[in-house]
Design an enzyme around this catalytic site. Structure first.
Site, PDB file in Angstrom:
ATOM      1  CG  ASP A   1      -1.915   1.094   1.273  1.00  9.22           C
ATOM      2  OD1 ASP A   1      -1.940   1.878   0.301  1.00  9.22           O
ATOM      3  OD2 ASP A   1      -2.674   1.178   2.257  1.00  9.22           O
TER       4      ASP A   1
ATOM      5  CG  ASP B   1      -3.033   3.699  -3.320  1.00  4.46           C
ATOM      6  OD1 ASP B   1      -4.072   3.103  -3.655  1.00  4.46           O
ATOM      7  OD2 ASP B   1      -2.885   4.234  -2.217  1.00  4.46           O
ATOM      8  CD  GLU B   2      -4.993  -0.386  -0.907  1.00  2.00           C
ATOM      9  OE1 GLU B   2      -5.391  -1.550  -0.749  1.00  2.00           O
ATOM     10  OE2 GLU B   2      -5.559   0.597  -0.422  1.00  2.00           O
TER      11      GLU B   2
HETATM   12 MG   LIG Z   1      -2.527   3.975   0.024  1.00  2.00          MG
END
Ligand SMILES: [Mg+2]
Length: 430
Positions: A9, A105-106
């Site tokens: 993350d 973003d993960e």
């Molecule tokens: Mg994040």
């Protein structure tokens, strides 16, 4: 077999990318806001200085300003986020082909069976170092034996940390966590669970399975299993093509474009880049779009659906040029141009040959493929179209465009104010 799953993350991803491009933003409380001009805009991401004031993601801009009057709110630059996101996924793919994005973003990585699988914690630390070193970004990584627990791990400690949750630590590390931290527990499920006094993941795990199944239905089965560490869901293989909806390049030329010849040089260079990328991703475009911005920064876009889908630079350039000629009145010089192929289809989809096509598509494409091979071996400058050699070097250096990342953001309805130095290819992921 014991699986080695990572969940990565990025920390404050949008805000971090903005700070990379504008280091001065590191010094102030700052947030990325959606629809900054509208009253209902919300905070999409914020830096740590803003967090210290209590600014929260998803709250209204006016609420955030109330907590932190000096908060600097910048608009989002999605093409930048997509650019960095793709760089990161490409890095992760050097460890395993099982890389499953969860938003920009993960993502999850499955290291099971790879040489990295025997020490996933060391691998996670190595990845964090590389992300920091190569891109100046930080991330938190959860390492565990399945996807849902690995995801909890990446939330455990932030920023820039690795958390390892082995199966033997499930009860100690996971069960005390609030039940809503579990993947797939939304607001309404949380309320339903709280109503029967289930507050933690452990509370849920200890309930009788038939009772939860009866109370929450199908979703209940999955949640109860996750709480008990049962989650056999596989990590999908990364496929850059899967999410790709369009391929575009845009540029702001070194001097303004003053006539059709200037525009043609620019369109040829841009189309060449777009076509090369389409072929690299084994895609063809069914629709060509142009984006034009004049010296007063007014901009518009035009598009046309092709009779047969293409990955040929020549087809793309001619279509783009005809769109331009039909739409521009030369009341002002032109500052920026973009060319984009959309409605992509797989190159293996059989196409209908058009009776209007003088040169069969395959022949044109074969010429382009010779370009691809030469460039792959000897670099981009080895071969050029004659028109690129004639081009005024003050307009486009070496017949190559300098990319304006985000030039196409107008197509997504996002106004862009600043130009960035990095070289970017835009691939819209919708
Ligand atoms: Mg994040």
């Amino acid at each position: 077999m014991n699986r080695s799953i990572l969940h990565i993350d990025q920390n404050c991803f949008f805000a971090s990318v903005e700070m990379l491009n504008h280091p001065e933003l590191r010094e102030v409380p700052m947030a990325v806001g959606g629809d900054a001009d509208k009253r209902h805009g919300i905070i999409l991401a914020k830096n740590q200085k803003a967090s210290a004031f209590g600014v929260k993601t998803a709250e209204a801009l006016w609420q955030a300003r109330e907590k932190c009057p000096s908060l600097v709110i910048v608009p989002g630059h999605y093409e930048q986020y997509e650019y960095y996101s793709r760089l990161l996924f490409e890095l992760y793919c050097t460890y395993t082909d099982r890389v499953e994005p969860y938003g920009l973003d993960e993502c999850w990585l499955d290291l099971t069976g790879t040489k990295y699988g025997s020490d996933p914690v060391a691998t996670a630390n190595e990845i964090r170092e590389k992300v920091q070193h190569l891109y100046g970004l930080t991330c938190s990584i959860g390492v565990s034996f399945n996807k849902s627990i690995a995801k909890l791990g990446s939330d455990y400690k932030k920023p820039d940390a690795t958390t390892y949750i082995p199966e033997s630590e499930l009860k100690r590390m996971v069960w005390p966590l609030p039940v809503e931290t579990l993947l797939f527990v939304g607001r309404s499920t949380q309320r339903k669970l709280n109503r029967i006094n289930i507050k933690t993941i452990g509370d849920l795990a200890r309930m009788s399975f038939p009772y939860i199944e009866d109370y929450l239905g199908r979703n209940g089965i999955k949640l109860w299993q996750c709480a008990n560490g049962i989650d056999p869901t596989p990590v999908q293989r990364y496929n850059v093509k899967r999410d790709m909806k369009s391929v575009g390049n845009s540029t702001t030329t070194a001097r303004d474009m003053l006539n059709e010849q200037d525009v043609w040089y620019t369109i040829v260079a841009l189309s060449d880049q777009v076509a090369t990328r389409l072929r690299r991703y084994q895609r063809r475009a069914q629709t060509i779009q142009i984006w034009v911005r004049d010296t007063s920064l007014d901009h518009y876009e035009k598009q046309r659906r092709l009779i047969s889908p293409t990955d040929s630079a020549d087809d793309i350039a001619k279509t783009a040029m005809s769109l331009f000629k039909e739409s521009y009145d030369w009341s002002k010089p032109i500052r920026s141009l973009g060319v984009r192929g959309t409605q992509l289809i797989d190159e293996t989809t059989p196409d209908q040959l058009s009776i209007f096509d003088m040169v069969p598509h395959r022949d044109k494409s074969n010429i382009d493929r010779v370009f691809d091979t030469l460039r792959l071996q000897f670099g981009d400058q080895i071969i050029k179209k004659a028109v690129q050699l004639q081009c005024d070097s003050k307009l486009i250096e070496n017949g190559q465009t300098r990319d304006t990342p985000g030039g196409f953001s107008a197509l997504n309805g996002i106004e862009r104010k600043s130009r960035h130095k990095i070289h970017s290819e835009t691939a819209a992921i919708e």
